[in-house]
Design a protein around this motif. Sequence first.
Motif, PDB file in Angstrom:
ATOM      1  N   LEU A 279       0.813  -1.211   0.000  1.00 18.12           N
ATOM      2  CA  LEU A 279       0.000   0.000   0.000  1.00 18.12           C
ATOM      3  C   LEU A 279       0.848   1.264   0.000  1.00 18.12           C
ATOM      4  O   LEU A 279       0.451   2.274  -0.582  1.00 18.12           O
ATOM      5  N   PHE A 280       1.979   1.253   0.677  1.00 22.09           N
ATOM      6  CA  PHE A 280       2.854   2.429   0.661  1.00 22.09           C
ATOM      7  C   PHE A 280       4.288   1.992   0.922  1.00 22.09           C
ATOM      8  O   PHE A 280       4.552   0.908   1.457  1.00 22.09           O
ATOM      9  N   ILE A 281       5.230   2.857   0.511  1.00 20.27           N
ATOM     10  CA  ILE A 281       6.663   2.655   0.755  1.00 20.27           C
ATOM     11  C   ILE A 281       7.220   3.980   1.251  1.00 20.27           C
ATOM     12  O   ILE A 281       7.112   4.996   0.568  1.00 20.27           O
ATOM     13  N   ALA A 282       7.787   3.982   2.441  1.00 24.03           N
ATOM     14  CA  ALA A 282       8.292   5.214   3.057  1.00 24.03           C
ATOM     15  C   ALA A 282       9.745   5.019   3.476  1.00 24.03           C
ATOM     16  O   ALA A 282      10.020   4.462   4.543  1.00 24.03           O
ATOM     17  N   PRO A 283      10.706   5.448   2.645  1.00 26.16           N
ATOM     18  CA  PRO A 283      12.120   5.287   2.994  1.00 26.16           C
ATOM     19  C   PRO A 283      12.625   6.419   3.875  1.00 26.16           C
ATOM     20  O   PRO A 283      12.120   7.542   3.834  1.00 26.16           O
ATOM     21  N   SER A 284      13.640   6.123   4.664  1.00 22.52           N
ATOM     22  CA  SER A 284      14.281   7.148   5.477  1.00 22.52           C
ATOM     23  C   SER A 284      15.711   6.706   5.755  1.00 22.52           C
ATOM     24  O   SER A 284      16.119   5.612   5.388  1.00 22.52           O
ATOM     25  N   VAL A 285      16.457   7.575   6.435  1.00 18.37           N
ATOM     26  CA  VAL A 285      17.879   7.339   6.688  1.00 18.37           C
ATOM     27  C   VAL A 285      18.222   7.833   8.086  1.00 18.37           C
ATOM     28  O   VAL A 285      17.628   8.795   8.578  1.00 18.37           O
ATOM     29  N   TYR A 286      19.166   7.181   8.725  1.00 14.06           N
ATOM     30  CA  TYR A 286      19.725   7.725   9.962  1.00 14.06           C
ATOM     31  C   TYR A 286      21.227   7.465   9.981  1.00 14.06           C
ATOM     32  O   TYR A 286      21.749   6.613   9.254  1.00 14.06           O
ATOM     33  N   GLY A 287      21.928   8.236  10.792  1.00 10.05           N
ATOM     34  CA  GLY A 287      23.366   8.106  10.926  1.00 10.05           C
ATOM     35  C   GLY A 287      24.133   9.320  10.426  1.00 10.05           C
ATOM     36  O   GLY A 287      25.299   9.495  10.781  1.00 10.05           O
ATOM     37  N   ALA A 288      23.505  10.143   9.578  1.00 15.11           N
ATOM     38  CA  ALA A 288      24.163  11.358   9.105  1.00 15.11           C
ATOM     39  C   ALA A 288      24.085  12.435  10.200  1.00 15.11           C
ATOM     40  O   ALA A 288      23.079  12.529  10.913  1.00 15.11           O
ATOM     41  N   PRO A 289      25.138  13.277  10.341  1.00 15.62           N
ATOM     42  CA  PRO A 289      25.152  14.274  11.416  1.00 15.62           C
ATOM     43  C   PRO A 289      24.327  15.509  11.094  1.00 15.62           C
ATOM     44  O   PRO A 289      24.820  16.631  11.103  1.00 15.62           O
TER      45      PRO A 289
END
Length: 508
Positions: A442-452
Amino acid sequence: MYGSSANGSPSVAALPTSPLLPVRTPRKAPADDPTEEGEPVSPTARLMEPIYILVAVGLGCPVNLPVFSAGIAAQLARYPRFCSIQVTDESNGGNPRWVRTAVNMDDHTIIPTLDPVAVAADPDRAVEDYMASLPALPMDRSRPLWEFHFLDFPTSEATSTVVIRVHHSMGDGMTLITLLLASARSAADPTRLPAMPEQPARTGAIYAPPPRSAGVLAFVAWVWSYLVLAWNTMVDVTLFAATIAFLSDPHTPFKYVDRGAASSSRRRFVHRSIRLEDVKFIKNAMNCTVNDVLVGATSAALSRYYFRKAGCTNTSKICLRSILLVNTRPTSSLQTYVDMIESGKSNDVAWGNRVGYIVLPFHLAMHDDPLAYVPKAKNTVDRKKSSLEVIFTCKMGESFLKMFGLKAGAFIFGRMFANTTLAFSNLVGPTQQIEFYGHPVLFIAPSVYGAPQAVLVQYLSYNGTIKVSLSVDKEIIRDYTQLMDDFVESFGHIKDGASRLSTSIKQE
């Protein structure tokens, strides 16, 4: 709260991390491995060491874990990166390389045990809280760095949710979209691959000026385009170098005062949907591109939040800069790569991180006309298109890493993020509904962590919608849901302005 894996063993997320594994003797790779002793980890992948990709996928049915796990196992066996770990070899100066290893699906499928009272009270919040807990839980380096977390309860958007965590060294956004399309099937016809996204006109790696045509004026225009390209590239590379050395964005509510204050454990991940049809309506009314609209709406949303927090009517313009990661492959490669995977030639695919960096300005200002943000964004984006900044910044990072080692490369990478304000990306996903092993998406929600950086903004189009995803440090932006509302409201105001513009043009 963090539960156990499918076979009852401790969750991968709960295991302590370990450094890269030392290897004293060569390990024999499978026959289909591109190199017998394993492929070296690329300089760009080594710079991605602290960064992880987190993707929430909403499903339209309950999770059938045996079927889903069997599908993952069958698909990922075709992708070398997802069957490999990073190891160091003392005989090669301690440089890491990818080495194939056996994959135990039970180590990578995680079913957390959540508080049933919290889930019943607010299932959306339960998913958000669980995703927020993942950055604090290290991944086991003795296994391939990817996980599937199954949250099998209904939310306002889906019947169940799968959260995918992947280390960024395994690939960039283009890689993950390729894997997504090759692993999925069309929901309308499960025997077919999903419809490929419409590709932009660019066919070269980055910059392809218009073909040379006959005539003096055409020749002058052709030469002028290269002069402009050279000038813009020189300016952008100089500013990039200055950013690494000393040039920093002004202090705003979006930026860390002290780069040491960054912490992935305080991350929150939120997302909302907007209609792709509305974005295309704005695009047509303003005679620009979808990306121009997204950049303009981002400027509008950040402006709304900033001036409300500032509590003043000062409308002087403020310029913030974002790091935009750009795929350096030809745009036609997506279809080509999916076809390679389907035909059993996955080793011929350009896996990994093939990205360069662009420093993209965002202008904060209060405009009476909400449409004013879009032309400004178009001018900024058009200016960046006529530059080879992305090529030079990519090569600069790789060259420093090769000449001076990982610490120098990481220093440049860290300074680039610390002296700018946010990260920004825009990905084109499947144009029709897809399914994973009988599970409609139904949906795709990408994200990222680790960048300052305290704020990371990501867009992904899928099946007629665009997901706006924010990764924020909750200690810096405590009212992050309000910031998310500002994005949705900014798109609404710009659409209303485009509607009035289209009506006035028709009346004329």
